[in-house]
Design a protein around this motif. Structure first.
Motif, PDB file in Angstrom:
ATOM      1  N   CYS A  74       0.861  -1.189   0.000  1.00 18.83           N
ATOM      2  CA  CYS A  74       0.000   0.000   0.000  1.00 18.83           C
ATOM      3  C   CYS A  74       0.892   1.232   0.000  1.00 18.83           C
ATOM      4  N   PHE A  75       0.646   2.144  -0.917  1.00 17.86           N
ATOM      5  CA  PHE A  75       1.471   3.354  -0.944  1.00 17.86           C
ATOM      6  C   PHE A  75       0.726   4.479  -1.650  1.00 17.86           C
ATOM      7  N   LEU A  76       1.159   5.674  -1.365  1.00 12.59           N
ATOM      8  CA  LEU A  76       0.601   6.867  -1.975  1.00 12.59           C
ATOM      9  C   LEU A  76       1.454   7.240  -3.173  1.00 12.59           C
ATOM     10  N   GLN A  77       0.860   7.133  -4.353  1.00 13.23           N
ATOM     11  CA  GLN A  77       1.565   7.483  -5.587  1.00 13.23           C
ATOM     12  C   GLN A  77       1.380   8.979  -5.836  1.00 13.23           C
ATOM     13  N   THR A  78       2.482   9.709  -5.910  1.00  9.89           N
ATOM     14  CA  THR A  78       2.423  11.156  -6.104  1.00  9.89           C
ATOM     15  C   THR A  78       3.157  11.543  -7.372  1.00  9.89           C
ATOM     16  N   GLU A  79       3.050  12.804  -7.716  1.00 11.89           N
ATOM     17  CA  GLU A  79       3.748  13.306  -8.894  1.00 11.89           C
ATOM     18  C   GLU A  79       5.256  13.190  -8.700  1.00 11.89           C
ATOM     19  N   SER A  80       5.957  12.886  -9.776  1.00 13.91           N
ATOM     20  CA  SER A  80       7.410  12.763  -9.707  1.00 13.91           C
ATOM     21  C   SER A  80       8.034  14.097  -9.320  1.00 13.91           C
ATOM     22  N   GLY A  81       9.081  14.004  -8.541  1.00  9.24           N
ATOM     23  CA  GLY A  81       9.774  15.210  -8.117  1.00  9.24           C
ATOM     24  C   GLY A  81       9.201  15.864  -6.880  1.00  9.24           C
ATOM     25  N   GLN A  82       8.094  15.301  -6.359  1.00 14.53           N
ATOM     26  CA  GLN A  82       7.498  15.887  -5.163  1.00 14.53           C
ATOM     27  C   GLN A  82       8.397  15.643  -3.955  1.00 14.53           C
ATOM     28  N   SER A  83       8.457  16.634  -3.071  1.00 12.04           N
ATOM     29  CA  SER A  83       9.308  16.525  -1.886  1.00 12.04           C
ATOM     30  C   SER A  83       8.744  15.493  -0.918  1.00 12.04           C
ATOM     31  N   ALA A  84       9.477  15.257   0.162  1.00 10.58           N
ATOM     32  CA  ALA A  84       9.085  14.250   1.146  1.00 10.58           C
ATOM     33  C   ALA A  84       7.678  14.522   1.671  1.00 10.58           C
ATOM     34  N   ILE A  85       6.926  13.451   1.847  1.00  8.66           N
ATOM     35  CA  ILE A  85       5.553  13.554   2.328  1.00  8.66           C
ATOM     36  C   ILE A  85       5.568  13.769   3.840  1.00  8.66           C
ATOM     37  N   ARG A  86       4.743  14.685   4.308  1.00 11.56           N
ATOM     38  CA  ARG A  86       4.693  15.016   5.727  1.00 11.56           C
ATOM     39  C   ARG A  86       3.310  14.703   6.288  1.00 11.56           C
ATOM     40  N   GLN A  87       3.234  14.719   7.621  1.00  9.89           N
ATOM     41  CA  GLN A  87       1.965  14.536   8.336  1.00  9.89           C
ATOM     42  C   GLN A  87       1.225  13.279   7.856  1.00  9.89           C
TER      43      GLN A  87
END
Length: 276
Positions: A57-70
Motif C-alpha cells: 500500500c502506498f501513496l503514488q504522487t507526482e514525480s519530483g514531489q518533496s518528502a511527504i509530511r503529516q
C-alpha cells in the motif's frame, strides 16, 4: 444611455464569465486532488500459512514531489473490530488494535516519507484471510485501497531417482491439490499419487512416475484453486536437475495499480535444484 437590450446582453456576458470561472476553479481543484492516489502492487495476494506476508500500500504522487509530511495510516479488516494497525502523529497508535494482530503487524516508519504504508503480517494464519483496507492521509493527498488477502499452504517438491522411478514429494499443501505429470511435449502421463492429511488439514504429496529415461524431461504440477507449483525435472546420469516456480491464480496486477483497477496476472519464482 444604455438600452434595456444592451443591459440584458451585458448581464448575460458577465454571468457566462462568472460560470466559466467557477467551472475552471472546480476542474482545477479536481485535478489537483487527483495528483496523488493510494495504490497497491497486488490487490489479491496469496499468503503462505506460517510465513510472513507484506500487503502493499502506498501513496503514488507526482514525480519530483518533496518528502511527504503529516502521514497518517490506518489498516482495517472487514468484519473485525478495532484496527489491524494505525500510525498517527509520528508513532504507532494501537490502543484499539484487534487482539488477533497484536505483536504480529508492523509498518516501516522510515518509508512513510516516500508514501510507502505497506503492512507486514508475521506468521500468517488462516483467519488472517479477508478484505483489508489501507487508508492514507498526508500533506501530499489521501485515499484508500482494498486488498483481498487469501491464505494457502504450498511448498516446492523434492525429487529422487531410483531404478528408473522418478519420485516427488511436497510437505505442505492446502487446500488439497491436484497432481499432474506431463512429458516435455505436454502430454499427460500416468503417475501414482498419494496424499497424507496432517494437522490443520494440511496435506503432504507423494507421487512417482515410472519408467523414466535418461536425458528426458518431465513436468510435475501441483495445484489447487489458489496456487500452482510447476517443476521441470530432467533425468541425468548423475541424478535429477530441477527448476521450479510458483504461480498464484487470479492475482491482481504485478504493476502499480490504483484501487479502481483489477487485472489477472501471476508471478514466477524460479528455483534450481540438483538432486543425486
Amino acid at each position: 444611455m444604455a438600452t434595456l437590450g444592451q443591459i440584458i446582453f451585458t448581464s448575460m456576458i458577465i454571468l457566462i464569465l462568472v460560470f466559466a470561472s467557477l467551472i475552471i476553479l472546480i476542474l482545477g481543484l479536481a485535478f489537483s486532488g487527483s495528483s496523488s492516489e493510494v495504490m497497491s502492487r497486488d490487490l489479491a495476494p496469496v499468503a503462505n500459512l506460517g510465513e510472513d506476508e507484506l500487503l502493499s500500500c502506498f501513496l503514488q504522487t507526482e514525480s519530483g514531489q518533496s518528502a511527504i509530511r503529516q502521514v497518517s495510516v490506518t489498516w482495517t479488516k472487514a468484519d473485525t473490530q478495532g484496527v489491524v494497525y494505525r500510525y498517527e502523529d509520528g508513532a504507532p497508535d494501537l490502543v484499539d488494535q484487534n487482539s488477533q494482530f497484536r505483536g504480529r503487524t508492523q509498518l516501516f516508519p522510515e518509508d512513510l516519507a516516500t508514501g510507502n504504508a505497506s503492512l507486514l503480517i508475521r506468521s500468517v494464519r488462516r483467519n488472517d484471510e479477508g478484505e483489508y483496507t489501507c487508508r492514507i492521509s498526508s500533506s501530499a493527498g489521501q485515499g484508500r485501497v482494498q486488498i483481498h488477502l487469501r491464505t494457502a499452504a504450498f511448498s516446492f517438491p523434492t525429487f529422487t531417482l531410483s531404478d528408473c522411478v522418478l519420485a516427488a514429494g511436497a510437505r505442505s499443501w492446502f487446500p488439497k491439490p491436484n497432481v499432474t505429470w506431463l512429458d516435455s511435449d505436454g502430454e499427460v502421463l500416468q503417475g501414482d499419487t498419494n496424499f497424507s492429511e496432517g494437522s490443520g488439514g494440511i496435506y503432504s504429496v507423494h507421487s512417482s512416475l515410472t519408467p523414466v529415461n535418461v536425458s528426458s524431461s518431465y513436468i510435475f504440477r501441483i495445484e489447487n484453486d489458489l496456487v500452482a507449483s510447476v517443476s521441470r525435472a530432467t533425468v541425468t546420469d548423475s541424478g535429477v536437475s530441477v527448476s521450479s516456480y510458483f504461480t498464484p491464480f487470479s492475482a491482481a496486477s504485478s504493476l502499480l495499480l490504483p484501487s479502481r483497477l483489477s487485472f489477472m496476472s501471476s508471478f514466477l519464482v524460479p528455483l534450481i535444484f540438483i538432486f543425486d
